[in-house]
Scaffold this active site. Structure first.
Site, PDB file in Angstrom:
ATOM      1  N   GLU A   1       0.885  -1.180   0.000  1.00 56.05           N
ATOM      2  CA  GLU A   1       0.000   0.000   0.000  1.00 56.05           C
ATOM      3  C   GLU A   1       0.912   1.217   0.000  1.00 56.05           C
ATOM      4  O   GLU A   1       1.476   1.574   1.036  1.00 56.05           O
ATOM      5  CB  GLU A   1      -0.893  -0.005   1.251  1.00 56.05           C
TER       6      GLU A   1
ATOM      7  N   CYS B   1      -2.074   9.596   2.569  1.00 57.94           N
ATOM      8  CA  CYS B   1      -1.652   8.958   1.308  1.00 57.94           C
ATOM      9  C   CYS B   1      -2.585   9.295   0.159  1.00 57.94           C
ATOM     10  O   CYS B   1      -2.151   9.424  -0.977  1.00 57.94           O
ATOM     11  CB  CYS B   1      -1.564   7.450   1.491  1.00 57.94           C
TER      12      CYS B   1
END
Ligand code: NAD
Length: 474
Positions: free
Chosen positions: A216, A250
């Site tokens: 991720e 993010c």
């Protein structure tokens, strides 16, 4: 722990976890739900402690912690508790005529021992949500939280110590040294959340053992606003998702592509939105209890250098630009007249700086996006549905949202993750369960005469006819 004793400790725990993983293969949905429920209840009853740890590490506002750390964990746990029995059940598949007499299904076996490496920016959520997936799939886990948020890491350590035996889930606190010792070991699955640069190191280590990985990662997630956007609505949504966690998210909008003709109007709406969010009384964003801080001095300096580099190369600071070193405070900062030559357009910004890049026609904006690495998310603002479909079809990104930002992260039924440079594999809910599972194809043959035996040598005339028929009709 010095390197020797650290290695010894890791190997000892992992050996016990691998042994326990064999028992977990037969764990029932009820047992796994029980563990997740205990975790859920612990989080609910320790909200105050989690908020305090988060505030101590980087002055994260309490309500932001509720929304972005506690809610995602609680909702992931609840969703998993509701759905796990169905996810775990064998899935029958249909039998084609050539497999006459057989039955087949997909069986979701736990991969076994897993390693979870977490980042600092949502340090609780991004360590505990993957753990829920690992436990739901029947895996053991070693968690390595980020060393940059020590209070939260220590809290995760004590929470896991209370809830799990160490042969099931264990936490190893520490930085590079701890990561390196862990990455030398053979895990069945590694779930890493962090930067693309470290993601490559993790994948290289995983390749030594052919461990599967979920990566991720991050990247520059663009926002495309078109002439058909509601500019005020777009500005409000972009500002609130960009500046939450002080831009250290993010999936935060990294930069905005705006038609040149509406840029100034859009920027005015953005300025108003920032004032409404953090500076209603006009005393300055630094006094807002709802605005966070930069995690450490290295990132604080890096972000200020980005603004200085952009200004030096002709960017205009349309709002913000103020910083307070003692507090690691950086004001929400909007840059216009930005070009691809500026450092702010090279790597993921990961801070409260929002560059606005002008474009003349939409195809050129899409070319701009397609010339960059594939992002973790792409956001498009337009009231024209076919324009939105075109944007999503002509670009590639891990996820996409129309007329808002970030929300796809919280949707329990959507896969979350990147593509290529922004990530490999998906997480959340069912997709997280699948990452930690091996979908094993199981075929059950009948005893005695079978259709398959008609295909065995010696290939006499009758068998040739059967094979000819097979090739012709199936
Ligand atoms: P990072 O890659 O620096 O660190 C992540 C983890 O890796 C930490 O636990 C750290 O201790 C460890 N680590 C650091 N260097 C290592 C090395 N050389 N070898 C092995 N392990 C190492 O990331 P970060 O600064 O903590 O987090 C920010 C990054 O994470 C951003 O790029 C952001 O986009 C990304 N991110 C992605 C997601 C997502 O869900 N896709 C979520 C949050 C953050």
């Amino acid at each position: 722990m010095n390197d020797g004793s650290l290695k010894y400790r890791v190997e000892k725990v992992l050996k016990a976890q691998k042994q326990h993983a064999l028992h977990l293969r037969t764990s029932t949905a009820a047992e796994r739900i029980g563990w997740i429920k205990k975790l859920h209840d612990w989080v609910q009853s320790h909200r105050e402690v989690i908020r305090e740890a988060m505030h101590a590490d980087y002055r994260k506002p309490f309500t932001e912690t509720d929304i972005s750390e506690i809610y995602p964990v609680v909702s992931e746990a609840k969703h998993t508790i509701q759905k796990l029995k169905r996810w775990m059940s064998n899935k029958r598949v249909s039998t084609p005529a050539t497999f006459l007499g057989t039955k087949a299904h997909v069986q979701y076996e736990p991969k076994g021992s897993s390693l979870i490496i977490a980042p600092w920016n949502y340090p609780f959520n991004l360590a505990v949500c993957p753990l829920i997936s690992a436990v739901s799939a029947g895996c053991t886990a070693i968690i390595k939280p980020s060393e940059m948020t020590p209070r939260v890491s220590s809290l995760i350590h004590s929470m896991i110590g209370e809830l799990f035996d160490e042969n099931h889930v264990w936490v190893l606190e520490g930085g590079l040294e701890a990561s390196q010792v862990l990455l030398e070991q053979l895990f069945d699955h590694i779930f890493f959340t962090g930067s693309p640069a470290v993601g490559k190191i993790v994948m290289r280590s995983a390749s030594n053992h052919l461990s599967s990985v979920t990566l991720e990662l991050g990247g520059k997630s663009p926002v495309i606003i078109t002439k058909n956007a509601d500019l005020k609505d777009a500005a409000r949504k972009i500002a609130s998702t960009k500046f939450i966690n002080c831009g250290q998210t993010c999936v935060a909008p990294d930069f905005v592509l705006s038609p040149r003709s509406v840029r100034d109007e859009f920027v005015n709406h953005l300025k108003e939105a920032i004032t409404t969010l953090y500076d209603r009384d006009g005393t300055g964003v630094e006094l807002s209890p709802d605005y966070g801080r930069i995690v450490n001095e290295r990132h604080f300096n890096r972000l200020n250098e980005l603004v200085a580099d952009a200004s030096g190369k002709g960017a205009v600071i349309a709002r913000g630009g103020k910083n307070i070193p003692d507090e690691k405070f950086i004001e929400p900062t909007i840059l216009t007249h930005v070009s691809a030559a500026m450092a702010v357009m090279e790597d993921e910004i990961f801070g409260p700086i929002l560059p606005i890049v002008d474009y003349e026609d939409l195809d050129k904006a899409l070319d701009f996006v397609n010339d960059m690495q594939k992002p973790l998310a792409l956001y498009a603002f337009s009231k024209n549905a076919s324009e939105l479909n075109t944007i999503f079809q002509k670009t590639s990104s891990g996820g996409a949202v129309a007329n808002d930002c970030v929300l796809h992260f919280l949707h329990p039924e959507l896969p979350f993750g990147g593509v290529n440079n922004s990530g490999i594999g998906k997480s959340h809910g069912h997709y997280g369960f699948l990452e930690f599972s091996n979908p094993k194809g199981v075929l059950k043959q009948r005893v005695g005469l079978t259709a398959a035996s008609l295909l065995l040598p010696p290939y006499n005339k009758v068998k040739r006819m059967v094979i000819d028929g097979l090739l012709k009709y199936f």
